[in-house]
Scaffold this active site. Structure first.
Site, mmCIF file in Angstrom:
data_model
loop_
_atom_site.group_PDB
_atom_site.id
_atom_site.type_symbol
_atom_site.label_atom_id
_atom_site.label_comp_id
_atom_site.label_asym_id
_atom_site.label_seq_id
_atom_site.Cartn_x
_atom_site.Cartn_y
_atom_site.Cartn_z
ATOM 1 N N THR A 44 52.602 -15.695 5.551
ATOM 2 C CA THR A 44 53.502 -15.448 6.669
ATOM 3 C C THR A 44 54.764 -16.299 6.556
ATOM 4 O O THR A 44 55.886 -15.789 6.690
ATOM 5 C CB THR A 44 52.789 -15.761 7.990
ATOM 6 O OG1 THR A 44 51.575 -15.024 8.065
ATOM 7 C CG2 THR A 44 53.666 -15.396 9.170
ATOM 8 N N TYR A 133 41.834 -14.702 6.616
ATOM 9 C CA TYR A 133 42.934 -15.281 7.385
ATOM 10 C C TYR A 133 42.915 -14.639 8.756
ATOM 11 O O TYR A 133 43.322 -13.486 8.923
ATOM 12 C CB TYR A 133 44.247 -15.035 6.652
ATOM 13 C CG TYR A 133 45.507 -15.557 7.332
ATOM 14 C CD1 TYR A 133 45.464 -16.426 8.409
ATOM 15 C CD2 TYR A 133 46.752 -15.173 6.863
ATOM 16 C CE1 TYR A 133 46.615 -16.897 9.012
ATOM 17 C CE2 TYR A 133 47.926 -15.641 7.449
ATOM 18 C CZ TYR A 133 47.853 -16.497 8.521
ATOM 19 O OH TYR A 133 49.005 -16.957 9.117
ATOM 20 N N LYS A 162 40.957 -19.242 6.787
ATOM 21 C CA LYS A 162 42.067 -19.917 7.449
ATOM 22 C C LYS A 162 42.038 -19.453 8.889
ATOM 23 O O LYS A 162 42.286 -18.276 9.186
ATOM 24 C CB LYS A 162 43.409 -19.555 6.803
ATOM 25 C CG LYS A 162 44.610 -20.119 7.560
ATOM 26 C CD LYS A 162 45.939 -19.648 6.981
ATOM 27 C CE LYS A 162 47.113 -20.151 7.806
ATOM 28 N NZ LYS A 162 48.426 -19.685 7.276
#
Length: 293
Positions: A44, A133, A162
């Site tokens: 990101t 994630y 994550k």
């Protein structure tokens, strides 16, 4: 494979919008020299949403080449289309990445069975290790704790997560349903202290782009159980952590990087823009509090 301070690397662009390979190699080299324990290209913070597929995995390959095996590389590779995610994990492996960071399908908003089947298809397509994630604030798709456990138990190549949910209780809840050794990495710098205290082993960090040595020292203190030192470093970095999200990311972190490394390119790709004046002043204050500006 992954623990400690792992920067979610920004992607430098030249004034004409092209990928700036020289600046990126310099950034990778600095991160390793300052103690970062791994690297995440094209996540990101790396503006992956604005990269073409060719650019994306070219940048991953550059990161791998510059790292030269000194630290592991966790390549952003997720997609909301399962077929594209399968292509991406193959491309990440071909680029030399050590593992792939995979969000659940965004925009589509699948149910928990759809999320499981998505990761089933991806895991069955490749032997490359996968780190989930979970960032529902961006994907509008939450991998439920039970689904994390189901995926981790079913597919040994899914080695960790994550977690950017901002829900600290999830660290304990996920430890209860996942295999021993399942890696939990914070996706929020400002929560990393509590995250590690409840069983996390590191952070995929935005702040580490700007303060790699301090973030590495913080994680080392947590790993050694020296929470007094960790708390002091957390307090020193806290205003900077917060400031980097006072405008749309990665605008503030690119501004901060240009403050501490004045040759670092300022460009972002639309729709991302340079942070506003209030955000810049917050970053300035955060850098000063951390002793970096």
């Amino acid at each position: 494979m992954f623990s400690g301070s792992i920067p979610a690397l920004v992607t430098p662009f030249a004034a004409d919008g092209a990928f700036d390979e020289s600046a990126y190699r310099d950034l990778v080299e600095w991160q390793i020299a300052e103690g970062s324990a791994g690297l995440v290209p094209c996540g990101t913070t790396g503006e992956a949403a604005t990269l073409t597929a060719d650019e994306h995995f070219h940048i991953v390959a550059i990161c791998v080449d510059q790292a030269r095996g000194r630290v592991p590389v966790l390549a952003g590779a997720g997609s909301n289309d399962t077929r594209v995610a399968i292509h991406n994990i193959a491309a990440a492996k071909a680029a030399g990445a050590d593992a792939a960071l995979m969000v659940p399908p965004y925009y589509n908003r699948p149910n928990q069975e759809g999320i499981f089947r998505h990761f089933e298809a991806v895991a069955n397509s490749s032997d490359l290790p996968i780190v989930l994630y979970n960032v529902p604030g961006r994907t509008v798709t939450d991998i439920a704790v039970e689904t994390v456990g189901r995926i981790a138990l079913a597919f040994p190549s899914v080695i960790g997560i994550k977690d950017a949910t901002g829900v600290i209780q999830r660290v304990s809840a996920q430890r209860a349903v996942c295999p021993e050794g399942f890696v939990q990495l914070s996706g929020n710098d400002d929560m990393a202290l509590a995250f590690n205290a409840t069983g996390g082993v590191g952070c995929i960090s935005v702040t580490a782009n700007v303060a790699p040595r301090l973030c590495a020292d913080f994680q080392a203190a947590c790993a050694s159980g020296d929470y007094a030192t960790a708390l002091a470093l957390h307090d020193r970095l806290f205003a900077l952590h917060v400031s980097l999200f006072t405008d749309a990311s990665p605008g503030p972190v690119k501004y901060a990087l240009n403050r501490v490394r004045t040759s670092f390119p300022k460009a972002l790709r639309l729709p991302m823009t340079w942070p506003g004046e209030a955000s810049q002043r917050a970053v300035d204050a955060g850098l000063a509090a951390a002793g970096l500006g």
